[in-house]
Design an enzyme around this catalytic site. Structure first.
Site, PDB file in Angstrom:
ATOM      1  N   ALA A 109      79.302  36.595  55.946  1.00  0.00           N
ATOM      2  CA  ALA A 109      80.684  36.855  56.129  1.00  0.00           C
ATOM      3  C   ALA A 109      80.658  37.395  54.525  1.00  0.00           C
ATOM      4  CB  ALA A 109      81.501  36.369  56.566  1.00  0.00           C
ATOM      5  N   GLY A 144      76.608  36.158  59.120  1.00  0.00           N
ATOM      6  CA  GLY A 144      77.405  37.253  60.248  1.00  0.00           C
ATOM      7  C   GLY A 144      76.196  38.816  59.713  1.00  0.00           C
ATOM      8  N   GLU A 162      74.200  38.015  62.611  1.00  0.00           N
ATOM      9  CA  GLU A 162      75.111  38.217  63.845  1.00  0.00           C
ATOM     10  C   GLU A 162      74.895  40.060  64.126  1.00  0.00           C
ATOM     11  OE1 GLU A 162      78.135  35.055  62.490  1.00  0.00           O
ATOM     12  OE2 GLU A 162      78.213  34.558  64.647  1.00  0.00           O
ATOM     13  N   GLU A 209      75.860  29.070  58.773  1.00  0.00           N
ATOM     14  CA  GLU A 209      77.296  28.370  59.274  1.00  0.00           C
ATOM     15  C   GLU A 209      77.268  26.506  59.015  1.00  0.00           C
ATOM     16  OE1 GLU A 209      75.798  30.940  60.611  1.00  0.00           O
ATOM     17  OE2 GLU A 209      77.340  32.357  59.939  1.00  0.00           O
TER      18      GLU A 209
HETATM   19  N1  3HC Z   1      79.932  35.584  50.233  1.00  0.00           N
HETATM   20  C1  3HC Z   1      80.568  35.462  49.171  1.00  0.00           C
HETATM   21  N2  3HC Z   1      79.481  35.148  48.006  1.00  0.00           N
HETATM   22  C2  3HC Z   1      78.267  34.752  48.470  1.00  0.00           C
HETATM   23  C3  3HC Z   1      77.750  35.391  49.649  1.00  0.00           C
HETATM   24  C4  3HC Z   1      78.742  35.151  51.094  1.00  0.00           C
HETATM   25  N3  3HC Z   1      77.991  35.437  52.204  1.00  0.00           N
HETATM   26  N4  3HC Z   1      76.523  34.622  49.960  1.00  0.00           N
HETATM   27  C5  3HC Z   1      75.650  34.944  48.259  1.00  0.00           C
HETATM   28  N5  3HC Z   1      77.352  34.988  47.422  1.00  0.00           N
HETATM   29  C6  3HC Z   1      77.505  34.929  46.121  1.00  0.00           C
HETATM   30  C7  3HC Z   1      77.541  33.638  44.973  1.00  0.00           C
HETATM   31  O1  3HC Z   1      78.682  32.753  45.261  1.00  0.00           O
HETATM   32  C8  3HC Z   1      76.114  34.331  44.007  1.00  0.00           C
HETATM   33  O2  3HC Z   1      77.361  34.477  42.953  1.00  0.00           O
HETATM   34  P1  3HC Z   1      77.353  34.674  41.780  1.00  0.00           P
HETATM   35  O3  3HC Z   1      76.607  35.483  40.735  1.00  0.00           O
HETATM   36  O4  3HC Z   1      79.146  35.233  41.093  1.00  0.00           O
HETATM   37  O5  3HC Z   1      77.341  32.861  41.070  1.00  0.00           O
HETATM   38  C9  3HC Z   1      75.506  35.555  44.193  1.00  0.00           C
HETATM   39  O6  3HC Z   1      76.051  35.463  45.492  1.00  0.00           O
HETATM   40  C10 3HC Z   1      74.584  35.211  44.453  1.00  0.00           C
HETATM   41  O7  3HC Z   1      74.298  33.629  45.020  1.00  0.00           O
HETATM   42  P2  3HC Z   1      73.231  32.645  45.066  1.00  0.00           P
HETATM   43  O8  3HC Z   1      73.066  32.570  43.028  1.00  0.00           O
HETATM   44  O9  3HC Z   1      72.862  31.672  45.936  1.00  0.00           O
HETATM   45  O10 3HC Z   1      71.701  33.583  45.058  1.00  0.00           O
HETATM   46  P3  3HC Z   1      70.346  32.868  45.549  1.00  0.00           P
HETATM   47  O11 3HC Z   1      69.519  34.227  45.418  1.00  0.00           O
HETATM   48  O12 3HC Z   1      69.879  32.268  45.329  1.00  0.00           O
HETATM   49  O13 3HC Z   1      70.923  33.377  47.320  1.00  0.00           O
HETATM   50  C11 3HC Z   1      71.059  33.206  49.376  1.00  0.00           C
HETATM   51  C12 3HC Z   1      70.525  33.608  47.910  1.00  0.00           C
HETATM   52  C13 3HC Z   1      70.044  33.272  49.936  1.00  0.00           C
HETATM   53  C14 3HC Z   1      72.175  34.621  50.085  1.00  0.00           C
HETATM   54  C15 3HC Z   1      72.378  32.406  49.246  1.00  0.00           C
HETATM   55  O14 3HC Z   1      73.594  32.804  48.567  1.00  0.00           O
HETATM   56  C16 3HC Z   1      73.416  31.707  50.619  1.00  0.00           C
HETATM   57  O15 3HC Z   1      72.477  31.133  51.250  1.00  0.00           O
HETATM   58  N6  3HC Z   1      74.802  32.412  50.519  1.00  0.00           N
HETATM   59  C17 3HC Z   1      74.932  32.267  51.928  1.00  0.00           C
HETATM   60  C18 3HC Z   1      74.845  32.541  53.471  1.00  0.00           C
HETATM   61  C19 3HC Z   1      75.565  32.169  54.232  1.00  0.00           C
HETATM   62  O16 3HC Z   1      76.070  30.736  54.197  1.00  0.00           O
HETATM   63  N7  3HC Z   1      75.991  32.634  55.135  1.00  0.00           N
HETATM   64  C20 3HC Z   1      76.721  32.503  56.269  1.00  0.00           C
HETATM   65  C21 3HC Z   1      78.338  32.683  55.528  1.00  0.00           C
HETATM   66  S1  3HC Z   1      79.499  33.023  56.835  1.00  0.00           S
HETATM   67  C22 3HC Z   1      79.764  33.566  57.937  1.00  0.00           C
HETATM   68  O17 3HC Z   1      79.348  34.779  57.722  1.00  0.00           O
HETATM   69  C23 3HC Z   1      81.075  33.442  58.790  1.00  0.00           C
HETATM   70  C24 3HC Z   1      80.118  34.469  60.528  1.00  0.00           C
HETATM   71  O18 3HC Z   1      79.857  33.554  61.392  1.00  0.00           O
HETATM   72  C25 3HC Z   1      81.156  35.137  60.844  1.00  0.00           C
END
Ligand code: 3HC
Ligand code: NAI
Length: 702
Positions: free
Chosen positions: A69, A109, A112, A132
């Site tokens: 998400a 997400g 998912e 998450e």
């Molecule tokens: N939403 C918004 N922005 C995000 C994001 C997300 N899910 N994931 C990463 N970003 C952004 C970061 O803030 C960063 O922005 P910036 O360059 O402006 O600082 C940019 O994307 C790159 O991120 P990283 O520096 O972390 O890049 P990496 O290549 O090191 O890692 C990644 C990539 C493994 C995808 C890592 O960013 C990550 O773990 N992201 C989060 C993944 C996550 O937690 N997903 C679940 C979200 S909650 C959800 O999905 C709810 C659902 O169940 C309904």
């Protein structure tokens, strides 16, 4: 090609078996499910089916499949668009096969969404996870109900409470994906279209994960399985709400029909999403990424290509630092003052690797592979070829200066010269070299191969390239780097010192070491300062001949109390279980010392203990910000969460202070200063100003 929304387009590949539609997401950097992605997916799938496609492939451009998400939309004002559940229903209920084609990371997400395709194909380098929990959440788009249906309850429990990403071999074996292909995005696209072709010609079933109950039925009614799992993660997840909520959802998946399980998921997701822990954890996610950005360093600043590393000193820190580089395949030359010290240091490194292998955290063959990357020497001249040299000898300014003079002679031009000092003046060290622009602090934390924080300390003359390189290499070796400025103790230890000094004062005033430790433990720290001192050894830096009964610690050492190592420190330790109990003898020694100093002992409440331990840290943090030592308030939080055990679910000291209320903290600091005889902390003008203006420390930026 048709643009469906600003980030989703539709392409058609025609063949004898019929059209295959590709719904392609392009939402850099990580293809997060922003509102226009959701709307685009929803419209794209419907348009594809209505347009007569015989199969649909959902695929992404750029570096990754959907990584989750869009966290930045949480709690914000977002244009109205299709919800994730609607997108998923469109995929799951489509009249033709839908195939998810995955590269990079399918997370949260994103996974998912993939779980609502009828089939999943991936490139061999892809990773999958529901992380998450790390944001204080649970998968809120059916992941808690669908993942266990594919991979089984035990694996889903492990994946969802740890947030761990798994690779394709594991995903294939667990039943999460259906096919793997080698190569990059082009090969993936071709493989997915070929899979779609087979699905059409072989009339493959429109397999909906929600209908597959066999794996969850294996755990139905098995309360013991869940109880055992809770016990197994209890210590690691103490204080966090999200792991338990994830477990409850998987219990619902095991025991309830799909739609009822989904309702449980929805309710618990909303509870977490609106609660304080997830707010703090989402803040910490962005804080960590903000810390990577240094305002006056251009993004395209050239960095030194680090291919070889030198480490000086193979003691507690040097060995761990060397491991970090070997772990990512960078050869290390480690230099000690004599062969015996070198052998001892390398022996510890080997033992650490062997322990990791025996626990299964690295493959058995990795022990020898990594040891082979570490070359021992007793001659600093062997640093001549290194791109970076990190000094980790004793904390002694004169020694460090003489070492840097030598390194200046030995190291090639352009090599990065770093000190792992935990408090000394990096500028003074740099000044003895002919190249202060190459010198910087890289403060690792103990154990250096485990702890995530890397507090980089920028000297007044450190060049942009050197600054940018320390941040980049920090990320490459798996650390969380934060750039700070020079001052005694830098950010972390300077604030820790304030907490430690106050803990010392309070045990003289009548609090017990056990009370102080318990208050911090209950707050969420892994342990308090006295338990920590016992663990490290009370006699570190203590010399019997110089001991003058001037601190509690000295008195304990003089009484033969050395900490855990001899079973007696601030606490007494059971020789078999290592369990600690408070010792009346220690309380007597402290009391006598206090009386000797004219300090009257009284009852100190837990509330006072908490406030006097943590508010001076907040105050010091504000001073650090005011002096420009930290770039942002959130950087201080990243330091404390990753290096000092500050509970992640409380965001960090700056974030936490804003939740408590700065006015309240200012009032308490002033109050304690008065009641405790005015010998107190010197209120930070920045803290006072922000409290008055209603500003926030965690949003403060220099
Ligand atoms: N939403 C918004 N922005 C995000 C994001 C997300 N899910 N994931 C990463 N970003 C952004 C970061 O803030 C960063 O922005 P910036 O360059 O402006 O600082 C940019 O994307 C790159 O991120 P990283 O520096 O972390 O890049 P990496 O290549 O090191 O890692 C990644 C990539 C493994 C995808 C890592 O960013 C990550 O773990 N992201 C989060 C993944 C996550 O937690 N997903 C679940 C979200 S909650 C959800 O999905 C709810 C659902 O169940 C309904
Ligand atoms: P240590 O005493 O365990 O190791 C220092 C090593 O340096 C010893 O093995 C010693 O033989 C070697 N050494 C000393 N002089 C040398 C020389 N001239 N040439 C080659 N080797 C030499 O010390 P530790 O704990 O590893 O600390 C090293 C540095 O790291 C210090 O600056 C310390 O402040 C810093 N630090 C320590 C942390 C800790 O928790 N121990 C945490 C963060 C930083």
């Amino acid at each position: 090609m048709t643009a469906v929304s600003e980030s989703v387009r539709l392409e058609i590949e025609s063949s004898d078996v019929g059209d295959v539609a590709l719904v392609i997401v392009d939402n850099p950097p990580v293809n997060a499910l922003s509102w226009h992605v959701r709307q685009g997916l929803f419209d794209g799938i419907n348009q594809a089916v209505e347009g007569g496609a015989k199969a649909v492939v959902v695929i992404c451009d750029g570096r990754t499949f959907i990584a989750g998400a869009d966290i930045s939309e949480f709690g914000g004002n977002v244009p109205k668009a299709a919800g994730l559940h609607e997108v998923q229903a469109a995929m799951e209920n489509a009249a033709v096969p839908v195939i998810a084609a995955i590269h990079g990371t399918a997370l949260g997400g994103g996974l998912e969404v993939a779980l609502c395709a009828h089939y999943r194909v991936a490139v061999s380098s892809a990773k999958f996870g529901l992380p998450e929990v790390n944001l204080g959440l649970l998968p809120g788009a059916g992941g808690t109900q669908r993942l266990p249906r594919l991979v089984g309850v035990p694996k889903a429990l492990e994946m969802m409470t740890s947030g761990r990403h798994i690779g394709t071999a594991e995903a294939l074996a667990a039943g999460l994906i259906d096919d793997v292909t080698e190569g990059g995005l082009d090969e993936l696209r071709a493989a997915a279209v070929a899979f779609a072709g087979r699905a059409i010609t072989e009339n493959m079933a429109l397999a909906r994960v929600r209908d597959r109950d066999e794996k969850v039925l294996e755990a139905r009614g098995n309360d013991q399985l869940f109880a055992d799992f809770r016990t197994s993660i209890g210590r690691k997840t103490r204080g966090f709400l999200a792991p338990e909520y994830n477990i409850q959802c998987i219990e619902a998946a095991a025991n309830l029909p799909f739609d009822e399980g989904l309702a449980v998921e929805g309710k618990l997701f909303m509870e977490l999403m609106t609660g304080p822990q997830s707010g703090a954890q989402r803040y910490a996610f962005f804080a960590e990424r903000a810390a990577n950005k240094i305002p006056d360093i251009a993004k395209d600043t050239p960095i030194i290509d680090i291919q070889t590393c030198g480490v000086l000193g193979a003691g507690t820190m040097g060995g761990g630092i060397a491991m970090n580089f070997a772990n990512v395949g960078i050869p290390v030359t480690i230099v000690e003052r004599d062969q015996a010290a070198l052998d001892r240091g390398l022996g510890v490194v080997r033992k650490n690797y062997e322990r990791s292998a025996s626990r299964g955290s690295i493959p058995p063959e990795a022990v020898e592979q990594r040891m082979a990357l570490i070359t021992g020497s007793t001659d600093k001249a062997d640093f001549a070829h290194c791109d970076i040299v990190i000094e980790a000898v004793f904390e002694d300014m004169e020694l460090k200066k003489s070492i840097f003079r030598e390194l200046d002679q030995i190291c090639k031009p352009g090599a990065l010269l770093a000190s792992n000092t935990s408090a000394l003046d990096v500028n003074e060290i740099a000044a003895v070299t002919s190249r202060p622009e190459s010198v910087i602090g890289m403060h690792f934390f103990s154990p250096a191969n485990v702890m995530k924080l890397l507090e980089n300390v920028r000297g007044a003359k450190s060049s942009d390239t050197v600054v940018a390189t320390t941040m980049a290499i920090g990320k490459r070796i798996g650390k969380v780097p934060v750039m700070v400025g020079v001052c005694p103790g830098f950010v972390g230890n300077r604030m820790l010192f304030m907490r430690g000094a106050e803990a010392e004062r309070m045990i003289l005033e009548g609090a017990t070491p056990a009370q102080v430790d318990r208050v911090l433990f209950d707050f969420g720290f892994p342990m308090g300062p006295f338990a920590m001192s016992d663990l490290a050894g009370l006699d570190i830096g203590w010399k019997e001949e110089k001991s003058s009964s001037s601190t509690v610690r000295e008195i304990l050492c003089e009484n033969g109390r050395r900490g855990q190592k001899n079973g007696r420190g601030y606490y007494t330790y059971d020789p078999d279980t290592r369990a600690s109990t408070p010792d009346p003898e220690v309380e007597q020694l402290i009391k006598a010392f206090a009386v000797g100093k004219g300090i009257e002992q009284r009852e100190v409440t837990d509330q006072e203990v908490m406030e006097r331990l943590l508010y001076p840290m907040v105050n010091e943090g504000a001073k650090i910000l005011d002096e420009g030592i930290a770039i942002r308030g959130s950087d201080i939080d990243v330091v404390w969460v990753n290096g000092y055990g500050w509970p992640l679910y409380r965001g960090g000291p700056m974030y936490w202070a804003d939740q408590v209320g700065l006015a309240e903290i200012v009032a308490k600091i002033s109050g304690y200063s008065e009641s405790l005889g005015g010998r107190h902390w010197g209120l930070s003008p920045l803290l006072a100003r922000l409290a008055e203006e209603g500003g926030a420390l965690h949003q403060f930026s220099n």
